[in-house]
Design a protein around this motif. Structure first.
Motif, PDB file in Angstrom:
ATOM      1  N   TRP A   5       0.875  -1.162   0.000  1.00 46.38           N
ATOM      2  CA  TRP A   5       0.000   0.000   0.000  1.00 46.38           C
ATOM      3  C   TRP A   5       0.909   1.208   0.000  1.00 46.38           C
ATOM      4  O   TRP A   5       1.623   1.472   0.949  1.00 46.38           O
ATOM      5  CB  TRP A   5      -0.887  -0.026   1.239  1.00 46.38           C
ATOM      6  CG  TRP A   5      -1.850   1.098   1.316  1.00 46.38           C
ATOM      7  CD1 TRP A   5      -2.855   1.373   0.445  1.00 46.38           C
ATOM      8  CD2 TRP A   5      -1.908   2.101   2.319  1.00 46.38           C
ATOM      9  NE1 TRP A   5      -3.538   2.469   0.859  1.00 46.38           N
ATOM     10  CE2 TRP A   5      -2.969   2.938   2.001  1.00 46.38           C
ATOM     11  CE3 TRP A   5      -1.155   2.364   3.451  1.00 46.38           C
ATOM     12  CZ2 TRP A   5      -3.315   4.024   2.787  1.00 46.38           C
ATOM     13  CZ3 TRP A   5      -1.499   3.441   4.226  1.00 46.38           C
ATOM     14  CH2 TRP A   5      -2.568   4.260   3.890  1.00 46.38           C
ATOM     15  N   ARG A  53      -6.993  -5.194   4.998  1.00 45.77           N
ATOM     16  CA  ARG A  53      -5.617  -5.512   4.629  1.00 45.77           C
ATOM     17  C   ARG A  53      -4.770  -5.060   5.808  1.00 45.77           C
ATOM     18  O   ARG A  53      -4.883  -3.915   6.249  1.00 45.77           O
ATOM     19  CB  ARG A  53      -5.228  -4.772   3.350  1.00 45.77           C
ATOM     20  CG  ARG A  53      -6.080  -5.191   2.158  1.00 45.77           C
ATOM     21  CD  ARG A  53      -5.671  -4.464   0.870  1.00 45.77           C
ATOM     22  NE  ARG A  53      -5.344  -3.068   1.068  1.00 45.77           N
ATOM     23  CZ  ARG A  53      -5.960  -2.061   0.455  1.00 45.77           C
ATOM     24  NH1 ARG A  53      -6.948  -2.280  -0.382  1.00 45.77           N
ATOM     25  NH2 ARG A  53      -5.582  -0.819   0.668  1.00 45.77           N
ATOM     26  N   VAL A  77      -6.148  -1.575   6.935  1.00 48.04           N
ATOM     27  CA  VAL A  77      -6.787  -0.701   5.953  1.00 48.04           C
ATOM     28  C   VAL A  77      -8.071  -1.384   5.486  1.00 48.04           C
ATOM     29  O   VAL A  77      -8.037  -2.513   4.989  1.00 48.04           O
ATOM     30  CB  VAL A  77      -5.868  -0.427   4.744  1.00 48.04           C
ATOM     31  CG1 VAL A  77      -6.586   0.430   3.707  1.00 48.04           C
ATOM     32  CG2 VAL A  77      -4.574   0.227   5.195  1.00 48.04           C
ATOM     33  N   PRO A  79     -10.677  -1.057   2.757  1.00 48.89           N
ATOM     34  CA  PRO A  79     -10.739  -0.328   1.488  1.00 48.89           C
ATOM     35  C   PRO A  79     -12.086   0.348   1.250  1.00 48.89           C
ATOM     36  O   PRO A  79     -13.125  -0.111   1.722  1.00 48.89           O
ATOM     37  CB  PRO A  79     -10.481  -1.412   0.439  1.00 48.89           C
ATOM     38  CG  PRO A  79     -10.636  -2.717   1.115  1.00 48.89           C
ATOM     39  CD  PRO A  79     -10.567  -2.500   2.584  1.00 48.89           C
ATOM     40  N   ARG A  83     -14.684   1.866  -6.588  1.00 48.72           N
ATOM     41  CA  ARG A  83     -13.448   1.540  -7.303  1.00 48.72           C
ATOM     42  C   ARG A  83     -12.664   2.791  -7.639  1.00 48.72           C
ATOM     43  O   ARG A  83     -11.487   2.726  -7.941  1.00 48.72           O
ATOM     44  CB  ARG A  83     -13.774   0.776  -8.589  1.00 48.72           C
ATOM     45  CG  ARG A  83     -14.275  -0.607  -8.312  1.00 48.72           C
ATOM     46  CD  ARG A  83     -14.556  -1.331  -9.592  1.00 48.72           C
ATOM     47  NE  ARG A  83     -15.170  -2.619  -9.309  1.00 48.72           N
ATOM     48  CZ  ARG A  83     -14.855  -3.728  -9.908  1.00 48.72           C
ATOM     49  NH1 ARG A  83     -13.962  -3.721 -10.865  1.00 48.72           N
ATOM     50  NH2 ARG A  83     -15.433  -4.852  -9.588  1.00 48.72           N
ATOM     51  N   PRO A  89      -7.077   8.922   2.503  1.00 46.15           N
ATOM     52  CA  PRO A  89      -7.859   8.065   3.385  1.00 46.15           C
ATOM     53  C   PRO A  89      -8.221   8.797   4.677  1.00 46.15           C
ATOM     54  O   PRO A  89      -7.689   9.870   4.972  1.00 46.15           O
ATOM     55  CB  PRO A  89      -6.894   6.919   3.686  1.00 46.15           C
ATOM     56  CG  PRO A  89      -5.555   7.557   3.630  1.00 46.15           C
ATOM     57  CD  PRO A  89      -5.657   8.587   2.531  1.00 46.15           C
ATOM     58  N   ARG A 116     -16.693   5.826   3.979  1.00 50.32           N
ATOM     59  CA  ARG A 116     -16.040   4.665   3.375  1.00 50.32           C
ATOM     60  C   ARG A 116     -16.430   4.475   1.914  1.00 50.32           C
ATOM     61  O   ARG A 116     -15.724   3.819   1.162  1.00 50.32           O
ATOM     62  CB  ARG A 116     -16.380   3.408   4.177  1.00 50.32           C
ATOM     63  CG  ARG A 116     -15.626   2.222   3.657  1.00 50.32           C
ATOM     64  CD  ARG A 116     -15.841   0.993   4.485  1.00 50.32           C
ATOM     65  NE  ARG A 116     -15.255  -0.115   3.783  1.00 50.32           N
ATOM     66  CZ  ARG A 116     -15.762  -1.317   3.735  1.00 50.32           C
ATOM     67  NH1 ARG A 116     -16.859  -1.596   4.386  1.00 50.32           N
ATOM     68  NH2 ARG A 116     -15.167  -2.260   3.046  1.00 50.32           N
ATOM     69  N   ASP A 120     -10.581   5.037   1.769  1.00 53.27           N
ATOM     70  CA  ASP A 120     -10.099   3.944   2.606  1.00 53.27           C
ATOM     71  C   ASP A 120     -10.139   4.410   4.059  1.00 53.27           C
ATOM     72  O   ASP A 120      -9.969   5.600   4.345  1.00 53.27           O
ATOM     73  CB  ASP A 120      -8.639   3.598   2.276  1.00 53.27           C
ATOM     74  CG  ASP A 120      -8.448   2.967   0.911  1.00 53.27           C
ATOM     75  OD1 ASP A 120      -9.448   2.582   0.279  1.00 53.27           O
ATOM     76  OD2 ASP A 120      -7.288   2.868   0.490  1.00 53.27           O
TER      77      ASP A 120
END
Length: 139
Positions: A5, A53, A77, A79, A83, A89, A116, A120
């Protein structure tokens, strides 16, 4: 399989430096090309769980001694749903004595769903809390 990341832009680097309390730590993470994260599942202390993640970031135990003993800070994290997420974040930290951010915010994810959608969520367990070398204190 771990992925990296990348900490891109001044916003992420500055936020990470503020959360870690040492600009050198953020610079080291950036210089290393990012933070290695792997798929994980985090659970809240009040119930609930979510996919994320996760990884760790090694930082000096004492920021005044950057070459001294190092400890690992736990980072998760979650996500963004979109997309086409925005590049900045939302960083979350818990404030209770010993409370880890990851376990503390999982029950609140519903309240953060609007944020959200486009961003992120970065959950950092501060040193001495949660999965970051928790310090057990007797009450």
């Amino acid at each position: 399989m771990a992925e990296t990341w990348l900490i891109r832009g001044a916003t992420r680097a500055l936020a990470l430096a503020l959360l870690l309390g040492a600009a050198a730590s953020a610079q080291a993470a950036t210089a290393a090309g990012g933070l290695a994260l792997s798929a994980c599942r985090i659970e809240g202390f009040g119930g609930g769980a979510t996919d994320a993640r996760c990884g760790t970031l090694a930082v000096p135990e004492n920021p005044a001694e950057p070459a001294g003993k190092r400890i690992e800070l736990s980072v998760a994290v979650i996500p963004a749903i979109s997309r086409k997420a925005k590049s900045d974040p939302l960083f979350l930290i818990a404030g209770g004595p010993g409370q880890g951010t990851q376990e503390g915010f999982v029950p609140l994810l519903g309240a953060l769903s609007g944020i959200r959608r486009e961003r992120d969520l970065v959950l950092l367990d501060q040193r001495g809390t949660g999965k970051s070398n928790r310090m057990g204190c007797k009450l």
